[in-house]
Write a protein that holds these residues in place. Structure first.
Motif, PDB file in Angstrom:
ATOM      1  N   PHE A 160      35.440  74.969  16.772  1.00  0.00           N
ATOM      2  CA  PHE A 160      36.033  76.255  16.351  1.00  0.00           C
ATOM      3  C   PHE A 160      36.787  76.101  15.028  1.00  0.00           C
ATOM      4  N   LYS A 161      36.245  75.280  14.105  1.00  0.00           N
ATOM      5  CA  LYS A 161      36.957  75.011  12.850  1.00  0.00           C
ATOM      6  C   LYS A 161      37.058  76.249  11.975  1.00  0.00           C
ATOM      7  N   ASN A 162      36.103  77.198  12.165  1.00  0.00           N
ATOM      8  CA  ASN A 162      36.085  78.401  11.317  1.00  0.00           C
ATOM      9  C   ASN A 162      36.188  79.666  12.161  1.00  0.00           C
ATOM     10  N   ASP A 217      55.753  75.258  19.289  1.00  0.00           N
ATOM     11  CA  ASP A 217      54.487  76.006  19.271  1.00  0.00           C
ATOM     12  C   ASP A 217      53.704  75.655  18.017  1.00  0.00           C
ATOM     13  N   HIS A 218      52.419  75.919  18.049  1.00  0.00           N
ATOM     14  CA  HIS A 218      51.614  75.599  16.862  1.00  0.00           C
ATOM     15  C   HIS A 218      50.311  76.381  16.848  1.00  0.00           C
ATOM     16  N   GLU A 219      50.402  77.657  17.061  1.00  0.00           N
ATOM     17  CA  GLU A 219      49.294  78.638  17.162  1.00  0.00           C
ATOM     18  C   GLU A 219      48.168  78.108  18.052  1.00  0.00           C
ATOM     19  N   PRO A 239      44.351  61.415  23.017  1.00  0.00           N
ATOM     20  CA  PRO A 239      44.912  60.727  21.838  1.00  0.00           C
ATOM     21  C   PRO A 239      44.616  61.446  20.516  1.00  0.00           C
ATOM     22  N   LEU A 240      43.664  62.356  20.489  1.00  0.00           N
ATOM     23  CA  LEU A 240      43.437  63.089  19.239  1.00  0.00           C
ATOM     24  C   LEU A 240      44.414  64.251  19.108  1.00  0.00           C
ATOM     25  N   HIS A 241      45.116  64.548  20.190  1.00  0.00           N
ATOM     26  CA  HIS A 241      46.055  65.682  20.211  1.00  0.00           C
ATOM     27  C   HIS A 241      47.470  65.138  20.486  1.00  0.00           C
ATOM     28  N   GLY A 242      48.095  65.562  21.516  1.00  0.00           N
ATOM     29  CA  GLY A 242      49.484  65.148  21.770  1.00  0.00           C
ATOM     30  C   GLY A 242      49.603  63.680  22.122  1.00  0.00           C
ATOM     31  N   ASP A 302      36.373  52.726   7.333  1.00  0.00           N
ATOM     32  CA  ASP A 302      35.037  52.196   7.626  1.00  0.00           C
ATOM     33  C   ASP A 302      34.339  53.046   8.682  1.00  0.00           C
ATOM     34  N   LYS A 303      33.260  53.721   8.271  1.00  0.00           N
ATOM     35  CA  LYS A 303      32.559  54.621   9.188  1.00  0.00           C
ATOM     36  C   LYS A 303      32.010  53.885  10.406  1.00  0.00           C
ATOM     37  N   ASP A 304      31.789  52.589  10.257  1.00  0.00           N
ATOM     38  CA  ASP A 304      31.233  51.831  11.384  1.00  0.00           C
ATOM     39  C   ASP A 304      32.321  51.308  12.311  1.00  0.00           C
ATOM     40  N   ARG A 359      40.904  54.743  13.898  1.00  0.00           N
ATOM     41  CA  ARG A 359      41.425  55.824  13.069  1.00  0.00           C
ATOM     42  C   ARG A 359      42.906  55.580  12.834  1.00  0.00           C
ATOM     43  N   LEU A 360      43.403  56.069  11.713  1.00  0.00           N
ATOM     44  CA  LEU A 360      44.835  55.964  11.434  1.00  0.00           C
ATOM     45  C   LEU A 360      45.533  57.040  12.264  1.00  0.00           C
ATOM     46  N   MET A 361      46.035  56.659  13.441  1.00  0.00           N
ATOM     47  CA  MET A 361      46.617  57.654  14.347  1.00  0.00           C
ATOM     48  C   MET A 361      47.876  58.244  13.715  1.00  0.00           C
ATOM     49  N   GLY A 362      48.066  59.543  13.906  1.00  0.00           N
ATOM     50  CA  GLY A 362      49.202  60.222  13.279  1.00  0.00           C
ATOM     51  C   GLY A 362      48.877  60.740  11.898  1.00  0.00           C
ATOM     52  N   PHE A 363      47.604  60.511  11.479  1.00  0.00           N
ATOM     53  CA  PHE A 363      47.180  61.012  10.155  1.00  0.00           C
ATOM     54  C   PHE A 363      46.104  62.071  10.331  1.00  0.00           C
ATOM     55  N   GLY A 364      46.118  63.062   9.489  1.00  0.00           N
ATOM     56  CA  GLY A 364      45.094  64.109   9.507  1.00  0.00           C
ATOM     57  C   GLY A 364      45.520  65.276  10.366  1.00  0.00           C
ATOM     58  N   HIS A 365      44.973  66.429  10.024  1.00  0.00           N
ATOM     59  CA  HIS A 365      45.273  67.629  10.822  1.00  0.00           C
ATOM     60  C   HIS A 365      44.206  68.679  10.554  1.00  0.00           C
ATOM     61  N   ARG A 366      43.865  69.434  11.613  1.00  0.00           N
ATOM     62  CA  ARG A 366      42.848  70.459  11.476  1.00  0.00           C
ATOM     63  C   ARG A 366      43.283  71.548  10.506  1.00  0.00           C
ATOM     64  N   TYR A 388      40.182  57.900  -0.247  1.00  0.00           N
ATOM     65  CA  TYR A 388      39.567  58.310   1.025  1.00  0.00           C
ATOM     66  C   TYR A 388      40.452  59.344   1.721  1.00  0.00           C
ATOM     67  N   PHE A 389      41.733  59.072   1.779  1.00  0.00           N
ATOM     68  CA  PHE A 389      42.655  59.965   2.498  1.00  0.00           C
ATOM     69  C   PHE A 389      42.939  61.221   1.677  1.00  0.00           C
ATOM     70  N   VAL A 390      43.118  61.028   0.371  1.00  0.00           N
ATOM     71  CA  VAL A 390      43.426  62.186  -0.489  1.00  0.00           C
ATOM     72  C   VAL A 390      42.246  63.158  -0.489  1.00  0.00           C
ATOM     73  N   VAL A 439      52.662  65.550  12.765  1.00  0.00           N
ATOM     74  CA  VAL A 439      53.891  65.583  13.575  1.00  0.00           C
ATOM     75  C   VAL A 439      54.046  64.309  14.410  1.00  0.00           C
ATOM     76  N   ASP A 440      52.909  63.662  14.732  1.00  0.00           N
ATOM     77  CA  ASP A 440      52.972  62.511  15.644  1.00  0.00           C
ATOM     78  C   ASP A 440      53.261  61.193  14.946  1.00  0.00           C
ATOM     79  N   PHE A 441      53.235  61.190  13.581  1.00  0.00           N
ATOM     80  CA  PHE A 441      53.283  59.889  12.904  1.00  0.00           C
ATOM     81  C   PHE A 441      54.655  59.226  13.023  1.00  0.00           C
ATOM     82  N   MET A 448      57.249  64.077  26.270  1.00  0.00           N
ATOM     83  CA  MET A 448      58.234  64.731  25.402  1.00  0.00           C
ATOM     84  C   MET A 448      57.568  65.843  24.593  1.00  0.00           C
ATOM     85  N   PHE A 449      56.334  65.597  24.166  1.00  0.00           N
ATOM     86  CA  PHE A 449      55.595  66.632  23.426  1.00  0.00           C
ATOM     87  C   PHE A 449      55.390  67.845  24.343  1.00  0.00           C
ATOM     88  N   ALA A 450      54.996  67.585  25.590  1.00  0.00           N
ATOM     89  CA  ALA A 450      54.761  68.685  26.544  1.00  0.00           C
ATOM     90  C   ALA A 450      56.047  69.467  26.813  1.00  0.00           C
TER      91      ALA A 450
HETATM   92  C1  SDX Z   1      48.280  67.266  16.970  1.00  0.00           C
HETATM   93  O1  SDX Z   1      45.959  71.507  16.095  1.00  0.00           O
HETATM   94  C2  SDX Z   1      47.217  71.283  16.127  1.00  0.00           C
HETATM   95  O2  SDX Z   1      47.994  72.072  15.708  1.00  0.00           O
HETATM   96  C3  SDX Z   1      47.647  69.994  16.787  1.00  0.00           C
HETATM   97  C4  SDX Z   1      49.113  69.630  16.676  1.00  0.00           C
HETATM   98  C5  SDX Z   1      49.988  70.582  17.462  1.00  0.00           C
HETATM   99  O3  SDX Z   1      51.172  70.703  17.118  1.00  0.00           O
HETATM  100  O4  SDX Z   1      49.510  71.129  18.493  1.00  0.00           O
HETATM  101  O5  SDX Z   1      49.504  69.608  15.335  1.00  0.00           O
HETATM  102  C6  SDX Z   1      49.369  68.244  17.299  1.00  0.00           C
HETATM  103  O6  SDX Z   1      47.351  67.151  17.740  1.00  0.00           O
HETATM  104  C7  SDX Z   1      48.333  66.499  15.668  1.00  0.00           C
HETATM  105  C8  SDX Z   1      47.091  65.568  15.462  1.00  0.00           C
HETATM  106  C9  SDX Z   1      47.328  64.262  16.233  1.00  0.00           C
HETATM  107  N1  SDX Z   1      46.095  63.458  16.220  1.00  0.00           N
HETATM  108  C10 SDX Z   1      46.017  62.320  15.487  1.00  0.00           C
HETATM  109  O7  SDX Z   1      46.908  61.930  14.728  1.00  0.00           O
HETATM  110  C11 SDX Z   1      44.720  61.531  15.693  1.00  0.00           C
HETATM  111  C12 SDX Z   1      44.171  61.074  14.341  1.00  0.00           C
HETATM  112  N2  SDX Z   1      43.716  62.273  13.596  1.00  0.00           N
HETATM  113  C13 SDX Z   1      42.369  62.676  13.762  1.00  0.00           C
HETATM  114  O8  SDX Z   1      41.610  62.233  14.793  1.00  0.00           O
HETATM  115  C14 SDX Z   1      41.995  63.999  13.084  1.00  0.00           C
HETATM  116  O9  SDX Z   1      42.573  64.008  11.842  1.00  0.00           O
HETATM  117  C15 SDX Z   1      42.346  65.271  13.838  1.00  0.00           C
HETATM  118  C16 SDX Z   1      41.815  65.251  15.226  1.00  0.00           C
HETATM  119  C17 SDX Z   1      43.812  65.495  13.850  1.00  0.00           C
HETATM  120  C18 SDX Z   1      41.714  66.437  13.077  1.00  0.00           C
HETATM  121  O10 SDX Z   1      40.344  66.282  13.181  1.00  0.00           O
HETATM  122  P1  SDX Z   1      39.315  67.309  12.465  1.00  0.00           P
HETATM  123  O11 SDX Z   1      40.036  68.443  11.838  1.00  0.00           O
HETATM  124  O12 SDX Z   1      38.240  67.605  13.454  1.00  0.00           O
HETATM  125  O13 SDX Z   1      38.767  66.449  11.273  1.00  0.00           O
HETATM  126  P2  SDX Z   1      37.551  65.444  11.377  1.00  0.00           P
HETATM  127  O14 SDX Z   1      37.689  64.586  12.603  1.00  0.00           O
HETATM  128  O15 SDX Z   1      36.281  66.218  11.199  1.00  0.00           O
HETATM  129  O16 SDX Z   1      37.817  64.504  10.090  1.00  0.00           O
HETATM  130  C19 SDX Z   1      37.406  64.922   8.780  1.00  0.00           C
HETATM  131  C20 SDX Z   1      37.161  63.607   8.014  1.00  0.00           C
HETATM  132  C21 SDX Z   1      36.167  62.685   8.731  1.00  0.00           C
HETATM  133  O17 SDX Z   1      35.595  61.868   7.747  1.00  0.00           O
HETATM  134  P3  SDX Z   1      34.105  62.299   7.135  1.00  0.00           P
HETATM  135  O18 SDX Z   1      33.175  62.443   8.323  1.00  0.00           O
HETATM  136  O19 SDX Z   1      34.347  63.610   6.410  1.00  0.00           O
HETATM  137  O20 SDX Z   1      33.746  61.153   6.208  1.00  0.00           O
HETATM  138  O21 SDX Z   1      38.384  62.863   7.952  1.00  0.00           O
HETATM  139  C22 SDX Z   1      38.241  61.625   8.661  1.00  0.00           C
HETATM  140  C23 SDX Z   1      37.053  61.812   9.591  1.00  0.00           C
HETATM  141  O22 SDX Z   1      36.443  60.549   9.861  1.00  0.00           O
HETATM  142  N3  SDX Z   1      39.474  61.441   9.426  1.00  0.00           N
HETATM  143  C24 SDX Z   1      40.121  60.285   9.552  1.00  0.00           C
HETATM  144  C25 SDX Z   1      41.277  60.589  10.291  1.00  0.00           C
HETATM  145  N4  SDX Z   1      41.298  61.897  10.585  1.00  0.00           N
HETATM  146  C26 SDX Z   1      40.184  62.423  10.041  1.00  0.00           C
HETATM  147  N5  SDX Z   1      39.827  59.030   9.111  1.00  0.00           N
HETATM  148  C27 SDX Z   1      40.716  58.069   9.437  1.00  0.00           C
HETATM  149  N6  SDX Z   1      41.860  58.263  10.142  1.00  0.00           N
HETATM  150  C28 SDX Z   1      42.163  59.519  10.583  1.00  0.00           C
HETATM  151  N7  SDX Z   1      43.284  59.733  11.288  1.00  0.00           N
END
Ligand code: SDX
Length: 428
Positions: free
Chosen positions: A46-48, A229-231, A263-266, A295-297, A301-308, A353-355, A363-365, A384-386
């Motif tokens: 549901f990205k879009n 909350d976070h929509e 682990p991808l969420h809370g 590394d795609k292989d 993942r860098l946990m705590g990094f990235g957000h939808r 790569y990250f930029v 929020v989790d980092f 605590m998140f819950a």
């Molecule tokens: C929360 O939605 C919310 O609001 C959630 C939240 C809330 O308050 O409710 O904010 C709380 O869940 C925060 C997110 C906590 N999760 C993590 O920290 C786990 C690590 N992050 C990821 O797994 C990822 O970034 C997500 C799940 C947060 C977002 O995933 P998306 O939006 O589906 O993005 P994607 O997986 O399609 O990644 C896009 C690209 C990919 O590379 P390419 O295929 O384009 O080459 O970015 C890469 C991914 O491989 N990528 C990462 C990465 N996160 C994304 N690469 C390395 N490390 C990462 N953490």
């Protein structure tokens, strides 16, 4: 901006209305698309795709904006309290002093849980993950309060269910922790405020005085506000979909707890600390783990990094990072993983790569670093998140009910076998 979009397929054109939100967000309303064209859309994750119209929380991912009912997260984190934010999210406005006092009194009155909760806790082995205990205890509330099973009862009855779970969740969380470490549970101390009472139930020991540290209480209250909350995140969308079947509030919240656990969420806050500890144990070799994350292989993942949604920075991460420095300094805690976290952020934000993928700390980092400094164990971080997200889930469930939204039931594109005849097992 045109108020309609035109979709043309095989020479046929379909006019689709465009709706605009109060922050000028635009969406193409496809609710009549299949009826008019036989077509559906598809959007894994549901990205879009928007699932609803909501007046609760506004996010702007490009500008790093987060507001609850129009109030900025920065203002609320600095000036409000978690219980006041809970009121704001659920009832839609900041309370007057009289309204807040009544709300606080109702919550305080309901913090005690039925003694039979202990029998449920006894059924869990001590190594049970507290998130599984929490979702079970929340579902179990339907047994202690069977009137909560019907979401169509009077608003007063539904509101009593809301008050009860807001009041009892800290007790459940603290009791789940005590069960895990084999300590006797502590009963609520109604002389204390919401956050202080939770800390005392968590850490008080028999035959010993326990004084809540105001630094810890203040930091925890701020963290709960930041998580409130976070929509339409994964767990909130889960609460809304489960609630859309007219399942009870407690069944919907329990489903939200289980979705948050991933682990991808809370569950990421627990995974971040485990990752930082692993890097520390590996001599603090940050470059090695940055390379693994790229590394795609490599599944790492860098946990705590990235957000939808956030594509520049998560405003909550900025507040928590500052609070981490502040709290650890005041508590005199020197946690080497904080420096590793800061170094990872510094290196990653310089890395293409990250930029290029707009991956920043979320929020989790940093949150786990503060929880740990407070003495909260790693496997309790997602609890605590819950605890923080509870009022948001309730507000979103209530809005879905008030809007009379239909049962959530997505369509699909079938890609399996076409029609084939059954063949007897002896002829296969
Ligand atoms: C929360 O939605 C919310 O609001 C959630 C939240 C809330 O308050 O409710 O904010 C709380 O869940 C925060 C997110 C906590 N999760 C993590 O920290 C786990 C690590 N992050 C990821 O797994 C990822 O970034 C997500 C799940 C947060 C977002 O995933 P998306 O939006 O589906 O993005 P994607 O997986 O399609 O990644 C896009 C690209 C990919 O590379 P390419 O295929 O384009 O080459 O970015 C890469 C991914 O491989 N990528 C990462 C990465 N996160 C994304 N690469 C390395 N490390 C990462 N953490």
């Amino acid at each position: 901006m045109s108020k309609t979009a035109t979709l043309t397929v095989d020479g046929n054109s379909y006019e689709l209305p465009i709706i605009e939100g109060s922050e000028n967000e635009l969406a193409i309303n496809i609710s009549k698309l299949r009826g008019a064209s036989g077509l559906i859309t598809i959007d894994p994750g549901f990205k879009n795709t928007g699932s609803t119209r909501s007046g609760i929380t506004f996010l702007n991912g490009e500008e790093g904006i987060l507001r609850y009912r129009g109030y900025s997260i920065e203002d609320l984190a600095e000036k409000s309290s978690f219980l006041e934010v809970a009121y704001l999210l659920i009832y839609g406005a900041l309370p007057t002093q009289a309204e807040f006092s009544s709300f606080q009194e109702q919550i305080t009155h309901h913090t005690l849980v039925h003694e039979d909760i202990k029998k449920i806790l006894d059924g869990f082995p001590s190594e049970a993950h507290p998130m599984g205990v929490m979702s079970s205890l929340v579902t179990a509330q339907t047994a202690f309060y069977p009137e909560s099973l019907d979401p169509n009862r009077s608003w007063d009855a539904v509101n009593l269910s809301i008050i009860r779970i807001l009041a009892k969740m800290p007790t459940f969380a603290a009791w789940a922790y005590k069960n895990e470490i084999g300590h006797p549970v502590n009963y609520p101390d109604n002389r204390l405020n919401y956050t202080e009472n939770f800390l005392k139930m968590m850490f008080a020991l028999p035959a010993a005085e326990y004084e809540v540290d105001p630094i810890v209480a203040d930091a925890l209250d701020k963290l709960l506000i930041l998580h409130a909350d976070h929509e339409q995140n994964c767990s909130t969308a889960t609460v809304r979909v489960v609630g859309s079947s007219q399942a009870s509030l407690y069944a919907s919240l329990s489903a939200g707890i289980n979705a948050l656990w991933g682990p991808l969420h809370g569950g990421a806050n627990q995974a971040v600390i485990e990752m930082l500890e692993m890097i520390k144990a590996d001599g603090g070799n940050i470059e090695k783990y940055i390379a693994k994350a790229k590394d795609k292989d490599d599944p790492f993942r860098l946990m705590g990094f990235g957000h939808r949604v956030y594509k520049n920075f998560d405003p909550r991460a900025r507040i928590i990072k500052k609070a981490a420095d502040d709290v650890l300094g005041k508590l005199g805690v020197d946690d080497p993983v904080l420096e590793i976290a800061k170094k990872i952020e510094e290196v990653a934000l310089e890395d293409e790569y990250f930029v290029q993928r707009s991956l920043y700390p979320n929020v989790d980092f940093y949150s786990g670093i503060i929880y740990r400094a407070m003495g909260i164990p790693t496997e309790m971080f997602t609890v605590m998140f819950a605890l923080g997200r509870l009022p948001g889930w309730i507000a979103q469930w209530k809005e879905m009910r008030e809007n009379g939204e239909p049962i959530g039931r997505p369509r699909q594109v079938y890609t399996g076998s076409t029609l084939r005849d059954y063949v007897d097992i002896n002829n296969r």
